[in-house]
Design a protein around this motif. Structure first.
Motif, PDB file in Angstrom:
ATOM      1  N   LEU A  16     -24.019 -15.940 -27.626  1.00 47.74           N
ATOM      2  CA  LEU A  16     -24.284 -16.254 -28.650  1.00 47.74           C
ATOM      3  C   LEU A  16     -23.445 -18.049 -28.920  1.00 47.74           C
ATOM      4  N   LEU A  17     -21.509 -17.288 -28.708  1.00 49.05           N
ATOM      5  CA  LEU A  17     -20.859 -18.744 -28.998  1.00 49.05           C
ATOM      6  C   LEU A  17     -21.182 -19.189 -27.511  1.00 49.05           C
ATOM      7  N   LYS A  18     -21.584 -19.509 -26.479  1.00 46.41           N
ATOM      8  CA  LYS A  18     -21.100 -19.431 -25.565  1.00 46.41           C
ATOM      9  C   LYS A  18     -22.847 -20.253 -24.954  1.00 46.41           C
ATOM     10  N   GLY A  19     -23.071 -20.068 -24.865  1.00 47.89           N
ATOM     11  CA  GLY A  19     -25.183 -20.647 -24.554  1.00 47.89           C
ATOM     12  C   GLY A  19     -25.496 -18.777 -24.557  1.00 47.89           C
ATOM     13  N   VAL A  20     -27.240 -19.066 -25.127  1.00 49.68           N
ATOM     14  CA  VAL A  20     -27.965 -17.763 -24.843  1.00 49.68           C
ATOM     15  C   VAL A  20     -28.493 -18.139 -23.285  1.00 49.68           C
ATOM     16  N   GLY A  22     -31.270 -17.961 -20.812  1.00 51.95           N
ATOM     17  CA  GLY A  22     -32.599 -18.237 -20.427  1.00 51.95           C
ATOM     18  C   GLY A  22     -34.038 -19.550 -21.632  1.00 51.95           C
ATOM     19  N   THR A  23     -32.476 -19.898 -22.305  1.00 52.62           N
ATOM     20  CA  THR A  23     -33.063 -21.152 -23.660  1.00 52.62           C
ATOM     21  C   THR A  23     -32.559 -22.457 -23.172  1.00 52.62           C
ATOM     22  N   LYS A  27     -34.332 -25.141 -15.108  1.00 49.80           N
ATOM     23  CA  LYS A  27     -34.600 -24.385 -13.988  1.00 49.80           C
ATOM     24  C   LYS A  27     -34.483 -22.936 -15.521  1.00 49.80           C
ATOM     25  N   ASN A  28     -36.048 -22.991 -15.974  1.00 53.76           N
ATOM     26  CA  ASN A  28     -36.805 -21.806 -16.627  1.00 53.76           C
ATOM     27  C   ASN A  28     -35.266 -21.527 -17.812  1.00 53.76           C
ATOM     28  N   MET A  30     -32.599 -21.232 -16.984  1.00 53.62           N
ATOM     29  CA  MET A  30     -30.973 -20.711 -16.611  1.00 53.62           C
ATOM     30  C   MET A  30     -29.923 -22.031 -17.171  1.00 53.62           C
ATOM     31  N   GLU A  31     -30.198 -22.844 -17.298  1.00 51.44           N
ATOM     32  CA  GLU A  31     -28.744 -23.792 -16.753  1.00 51.44           C
ATOM     33  C   GLU A  31     -29.593 -25.107 -17.774  1.00 51.44           C
ATOM     34  N   GLY A  32     -28.524 -25.955 -17.843  1.00 51.17           N
ATOM     35  CA  GLY A  32     -29.009 -27.107 -18.693  1.00 51.17           C
ATOM     36  C   GLY A  32     -27.523 -26.646 -20.147  1.00 51.17           C
ATOM     37  N   SER A  33     -28.409 -27.928 -21.023  1.00 54.90           N
ATOM     38  CA  SER A  33     -27.555 -27.305 -22.170  1.00 54.90           C
ATOM     39  C   SER A  33     -28.888 -25.826 -22.727  1.00 54.90           C
ATOM     40  N   MET A  34     -27.263 -25.277 -23.163  1.00 54.76           N
ATOM     41  CA  MET A  34     -28.626 -24.030 -23.734  1.00 54.76           C
ATOM     42  C   MET A  34     -27.671 -24.399 -25.336  1.00 54.76           C
ATOM     43  N   LEU A  35     -28.470 -22.936 -26.075  1.00 61.94           N
ATOM     44  CA  LEU A  35     -28.953 -22.796 -27.431  1.00 61.94           C
ATOM     45  C   LEU A  35     -27.587 -22.023 -27.922  1.00 61.94           C
ATOM     46  N   LYS A  36     -26.964 -22.150 -28.674  1.00 63.94           N
ATOM     47  CA  LYS A  36     -25.852 -21.880 -28.890  1.00 63.94           C
ATOM     48  C   LYS A  36     -25.943 -21.839 -30.532  1.00 63.94           C
TER      49      LYS A  36
END
Length: 168
Positions: A16-20, A22-23, A27-28, A30-36
Motif C-alpha cells: 500500500l505504501l509503495k504502490g498497489v 495492477g493500479t 502496461k495493464n 503493472m508499470e507507471g504511477s501506481m495507486l499509493k
C-alpha cells in the motif's frame, strides 16, 4: 459483488505504501504511477482492524454476560427491594433491564456480619449473587486489558512504519 474484499485484505502495508500492483497507468496497470496510500490511510486501516477485533471480543463476552443477567430472574418486590426469586412480579422490569446488571439484586447486609470480609465476598447466602458480579467484573477487565494490548501493539507498529518509510 464482494470479490474486492479478499483482494483488499491480501494487500500488505508495504504494498500500500509503495504502490498497489495492477493500479499503474501503463502496461495493464503493472508499470507507471501506481495507486499509493500514505501513512494516514494505513493508520485508518489499522484503526478499523482494531475496532473489528474489539467488536468480536465484545460480542463473545456478551454471549457470556447476557445469559448471566437473564437467568437471575429478579423482580422488584412490593417494598421496592429487588429479589431474584421466581415470582410473577418479573413483569415490572423492561426487556432491556432484564439484560443488564439491574436484573441482579442489591445485596443487603445484616448488621454484625459487615465486619467479616470473607463473609461479604464468599458467604453462602450471597454466593449466587456475587458470582454474577464477579463474572461481569472479570469480563470488563478482560475487555480493558485486551484493548490496552491492542493499542500498545498498534502504537509500536505505527512507529515502526513511520521509521521505515518516512525517516529513510
Amino acid at each position: 459483488m464482494f470479490g474486492w474484499i479478499p483482494w483488499t485484505m491480501s494487500l500488505s502495508y508495504e504494498q500500500l505504501l509503495k504502490g498497489v500492483p495492477g493500479t499503474g497507468t501503463r502496461k495493464n496497470g503493472m508499470e507507471g504511477s501506481m495507486l499509493k496510500v500514505n501513512l494516514d490511510g494505513i493508520v485508518l486501516l489499522r484503526f478499523h482492524a482494531i475496532c473489528l477485533r474489539i467488536s468480536i471480543l465484545g460480542t463473545l463476552l456478551a454471549c457470556v454476560i447476557l445469559p448471566i443477567n437473564l437467568t437471575a430472574n429478579c423482580a422488584k418486590e412490593d417494598d421496592g427491594i429487588v429479589s431474584c426469586s421466581d415470582t410473577s412480579n418479573n413483569n415490572n422490569l423492561t426487556n432491556f433491564e432484564v439484560t443488564t446488571i439491574e436484573n441482579i439484586p442489591t445485596i443487603h447486609m445484616d448488621r454484625g456480619k459487615e465486619d467479616n470480609v470473607f463473609h461479604i465476598f464468599f458467604g453462602n447466602e450471597l454466593r449466587p449473587t456475587m458470582w454474577r458480579f464477579y463474572a461481569i467484573v472479570f469480563m470488563s477487565w478482560t475487555m480493558i486489558l485486551y484493548c490496552l494490548h491492542l493499542v500498545k501493539r498498534e502504537w509500536v507498529g505505527a512507529l515502526a512504519l513511520r521509521r521505515i518509510y518516512y525517516l529513510e
